[in-house]
Design an enzyme around this catalytic site. Structure first.
Site, PDB file in Angstrom:
ATOM      1  N   GLY A   9      -4.522  11.962  -8.984  1.00  0.00           N
ATOM      2  CA  GLY A   9      -5.233  13.212  -9.213  1.00  0.00           C
ATOM      3  C   GLY A   9      -4.039  14.206 -10.031  1.00  0.00           C
ATOM      4  O   GLY A   9      -4.609  15.627  -9.847  1.00  0.00           O
ATOM      5  N   ASP A  38      -0.677  10.209  -6.806  1.00  0.00           N
ATOM      6  CA  ASP A  38      -0.364   9.942  -8.065  1.00  0.00           C
ATOM      7  C   ASP A  38       1.144   9.462  -8.340  1.00  0.00           C
ATOM      8  O   ASP A  38       2.284  10.319  -7.984  1.00  0.00           O
ATOM      9  CB  ASP A  38      -0.510  11.154  -9.166  1.00  0.00           C
ATOM     10  CG  ASP A  38      -1.052  10.671 -10.773  1.00  0.00           C
ATOM     11  OD1 ASP A  38      -0.087  10.691 -11.144  1.00  0.00           O
ATOM     12  OD2 ASP A  38      -1.772  10.996 -10.483  1.00  0.00           O
ATOM     13  N   ASP A  64       2.743   5.125  -6.088  1.00  0.00           N
ATOM     14  CA  ASP A  64       2.117   4.352  -6.527  1.00  0.00           C
ATOM     15  C   ASP A  64       0.770   3.394  -5.819  1.00  0.00           C
ATOM     16  O   ASP A  64       0.757   3.378  -4.406  1.00  0.00           O
ATOM     17  CB  ASP A  64       2.850   2.615  -7.030  1.00  0.00           C
ATOM     18  CG  ASP A  64       2.356   1.446  -7.951  1.00  0.00           C
ATOM     19  OD1 ASP A  64       1.593   1.360  -7.651  1.00  0.00           O
ATOM     20  OD2 ASP A  64       3.876   1.398  -8.284  1.00  0.00           O
ATOM     21  N   THR A 128     -15.613   3.205 -15.806  1.00  0.00           N
ATOM     22  CA  THR A 128     -16.257   4.125 -17.664  1.00  0.00           C
ATOM     23  C   THR A 128     -16.780   3.299 -18.701  1.00  0.00           C
ATOM     24  O   THR A 128     -17.939   2.084 -18.036  1.00  0.00           O
ATOM     25  CB  THR A 128     -14.822   3.624 -18.493  1.00  0.00           C
ATOM     26  OG1 THR A 128     -15.154   3.949 -19.587  1.00  0.00           O
ATOM     27  CG2 THR A 128     -14.387   2.136 -18.096  1.00  0.00           C
ATOM     28  N   ASP A 129     -17.832   3.473 -19.185  1.00  0.00           N
ATOM     29  CA  ASP A 129     -18.881   2.984 -20.124  1.00  0.00           C
ATOM     30  C   ASP A 129     -18.380   1.421 -20.892  1.00  0.00           C
ATOM     31  O   ASP A 129     -19.053   0.684 -21.271  1.00  0.00           O
ATOM     32  CB  ASP A 129     -19.916   4.160 -21.003  1.00  0.00           C
ATOM     33  CG  ASP A 129     -18.602   4.466 -21.957  1.00  0.00           C
ATOM     34  OD1 ASP A 129     -17.527   4.396 -22.325  1.00  0.00           O
ATOM     35  OD2 ASP A 129     -19.188   5.521 -22.625  1.00  0.00           O
ATOM     36  N   GLU A 130     -17.302   2.090 -21.263  1.00  0.00           N
ATOM     37  CA  GLU A 130     -16.643   0.561 -22.021  1.00  0.00           C
ATOM     38  C   GLU A 130     -16.755  -0.536 -21.346  1.00  0.00           C
ATOM     39  O   GLU A 130     -16.486  -1.700 -21.872  1.00  0.00           O
ATOM     40  CB  GLU A 130     -15.205   0.438 -21.988  1.00  0.00           C
ATOM     41  CG  GLU A 130     -14.742   1.970 -23.248  1.00  0.00           C
ATOM     42  CD  GLU A 130     -13.056   1.802 -23.619  1.00  0.00           C
ATOM     43  OE1 GLU A 130     -12.685   1.153 -24.139  1.00  0.00           O
ATOM     44  OE2 GLU A 130     -12.633   3.176 -23.137  1.00  0.00           O
ATOM     45  N   TYR A 152      -8.163  -3.352 -21.352  1.00  0.00           N
ATOM     46  CA  TYR A 152      -8.561  -2.100 -20.144  1.00  0.00           C
ATOM     47  C   TYR A 152      -9.365  -1.437 -19.802  1.00  0.00           C
ATOM     48  O   TYR A 152     -10.359  -2.347 -18.545  1.00  0.00           O
ATOM     49  CB  TYR A 152      -8.743  -0.844 -21.370  1.00  0.00           C
ATOM     50  CG  TYR A 152      -9.234   0.134 -20.165  1.00  0.00           C
ATOM     51  CD1 TYR A 152      -8.531   0.773 -19.651  1.00  0.00           C
ATOM     52  CD2 TYR A 152     -10.269   0.635 -21.432  1.00  0.00           C
ATOM     53  CE1 TYR A 152      -9.233   1.674 -18.824  1.00  0.00           C
ATOM     54  CE2 TYR A 152     -10.508   1.680 -20.949  1.00  0.00           C
ATOM     55  CZ  TYR A 152     -10.504   2.710 -20.106  1.00  0.00           C
ATOM     56  OH  TYR A 152     -11.231   3.629 -18.627  1.00  0.00           O
ATOM     57  N   LYS A 156     -11.132  -2.800 -16.224  1.00  0.00           N
ATOM     58  CA  LYS A 156     -11.763  -1.375 -15.418  1.00  0.00           C
ATOM     59  C   LYS A 156     -13.349  -2.595 -15.232  1.00  0.00           C
ATOM     60  O   LYS A 156     -13.718  -2.332 -13.590  1.00  0.00           O
ATOM     61  CB  LYS A 156     -12.885  -0.389 -15.611  1.00  0.00           C
ATOM     62  CG  LYS A 156     -11.287   0.361 -16.453  1.00  0.00           C
ATOM     63  CD  LYS A 156     -10.620   1.312 -15.349  1.00  0.00           C
ATOM     64  CE  LYS A 156     -11.482   2.478 -14.543  1.00  0.00           C
ATOM     65  NZ  LYS A 156     -11.098   2.481 -14.046  1.00  0.00           N
TER      66      LYS A 156
END
Length: 333
Positions: A9, A38, A64, A128-130, A152, A156
Site C-alpha cells: 500500500g 509494505d 514482508d 496484470t494483463d501480462e 515477472y 503473477k
C-alpha cells in the site's frame, strides 16, 4: 466497521487505492480502517501516503508479505484484503527471477493461508494483463489461457492460479483483477511514462526499445483503483475481472505524445535493443466488469498524460532522490 489490509500500500497503485479509500466522501467510508503492509523497498515510499498520513484510520506496518507470523497478527483483525504487494519490473525479473518468485508466488501463498486461517471475508489479488501473453489480434477475456512470457508475468500468473485454487479447494472468497498498463502520479521512475518524463525534465534522452511498435493499453491509476473497488464491493468470489483503459497505443506513438507534452523533439529518442521475449501487444476485453459491476474508464488519456507530466515537473523532490540512487533504468513493459 470494515477493516482493510492493503499489502504493497505504499507503492504506486496501492498508495493511490489507500488514499482513495480514506478520502472517499461516502458516509460508509468513515467506518473504514486501513492497515498498509509494505517492505518499503525501492518502489515503496512512505511519502506516497503523506496526503493521508494524519488520518487516524490509517496504520503503516513495515514488513514482508512472506512473514507468516506478522500476517497472522494483522489478519486476525481484517475483513478485506487487497493484495498489491509484488515485484513488478520486467527487466529486473529477466536479470534475476528469484525475488519475483519469492514475493509474488510465495508471498501470495502465505497471504492466502493467513486469510483462510482467519476467515477473511473478501480477498482481491491485483494482477496484470501480462499473464495472457502477447495478443496478435482481438482482446483477452478472463477465460483465455494464461501464456506469460517473462519471469515477472509467470510469477503473477502463478499467484492468480493460487488464488483460484484456494477458492475452489477451501472456499476462500478470492477475486482476481487484471489491469492494463497503469500511469499517473507517484509511479516509480522505471516505467515508461515517468522514466521518459523525468529524463526529459533533466535534458536526458529517452530509451525506446526496438522499433517502438509494441502496443499497450493505457489505464489511469484512478480508473484502475475505481475498478478494483468495484470488485471489492461486488465482485463474485472465484471470478477474474479485467480492468482496461481503452487507450491502445504503440510505444512510438506514446513517446511522441510525451515528447510533445514535455516540449522536446524526436532527437531526444535513443533506440535501444529490444528486450528478450518482449510481447508485441496486450489488449483486454473488459465487458465482464462493465456489464456486471458498471465499470468504465473515465479519465481521457491525453488529459491524464498532461496532468501526469505536470505532476512530475512540480514534484522533483519526490522523484529525484529515487533516480539518483537507482541504477540506469530502461523499461517500456
Amino acid at each position: 466497521m470494515t477493516r482493510f489490509l492493503v499489502t504493497g500500500g505504499a507503492g504506486f497503485i496501492g498508495s493511490h487505492y489507500v488514499r482513495r479509500l480514506l478520502t472517499d466522501p461516502a458516509p460508509a467510508a468513515a467506518d473504514r480502517t486501513v492497515t498498509v503492509l509494505d517492505r518499503l523497498t525501492y518502489a515503496g515510499n512512505e511519502a506516497n501516503l503523506a496526503p493521508v498520513a494524519d488520518d487516524g484510520r490509517l496504520r503503516l506496518v513495515v514488513g514482508d508479505v512472506c512473514d507468516t507470523a506478522l500476517l497472522s497478527r494483522l489478519l486476525a483483525d481484517t475483513d478485506v484484503v487487497v493484495h498489491f504487494a509484488a515485484e513488478s519490473h520486467v527487466d529486473r525479473s529477466i536479470s534475476g527471477a528469484a525475488e519475483f518468485i519469492r514475493t509474488n508466488v510465495q508471498g501470495t501463498q502465505s497471504l492466502l493461508m493467513g486469510c483462510l486461517e482467519h476467515r477473511v471475508r473478501k480477498v482481491v489479488l491485483v494482477s496484470t494483463d501480462e499473464v495472457y501473453g502477447s495478443v496478435p489480434a482481438g482482446s483477452s477475456t478472463e477465460d483465455d489461457p494464461l501464456d506469460p512470457s517473462s519471469p515477472y508475468s509467470a510469477s503473477k500468473a502463478g499467484a492468480d492460479l493460487l488464488g483460484m485454487a484456494f477458492h475452489r479447494t477451501h472456499g476462500l472468497p478470492v477475486c482476481v483483477t487484471r489491469g492494463s498498463n497503469t500511469y499517473g502520479p507517484y509511479q516509480f521512475p522505471e516505467k515508461i511514462i515517468p522514466l521518459f518524463v523525468t529524463n526529459l525534465l533533466d535534458g536526458l534522452p529517452v530509451p525506446l526499445y526496438g522499433d517502438g511498435l509494441h502496443v499497450r493499453d493505457w489505464l489511469h491509476v484512478d480508473d484502475h483503483c475505481a475498478g478494483i473497488q468495484l470488485v471489492v464491493a461486488g465482485g463474485r468470489p472465484g471470478e477474474v475481472y479485467n480492468i482496461g483503459g481503452g487507450n491502445e497505443l504503440t510505444n512510438r506513438a506514446l513517446t511522441d505524445k510525451i515528447l510533445r507534452q514535455a516540449g522536446a523533439g524526436p532527437s531526444a529518442v535513443r533506440r535501444v535493443p529490444d528486450r528478450a521475449g518482449h510481447d508485441l501487444r496486450y489488449s483486454l476485453d473488459c465487458s465482464k466488469i462493465r456489464e456486471e459491476l458498471g465499470y468504465r474508464a473515465r479519465v481521457d488519456f491525453d488529459r491524464g498524460l498532461a496532468e501526469t507530466v505536470r505532476w512530475y515537473a512540480a514534484n522533483r523532490a519526490w522523484w529525484e532522490p529515487m533516480k539518483q540512487r537507482s541504477e540506469p533504468l530502461v523499461s517500456v513493459r
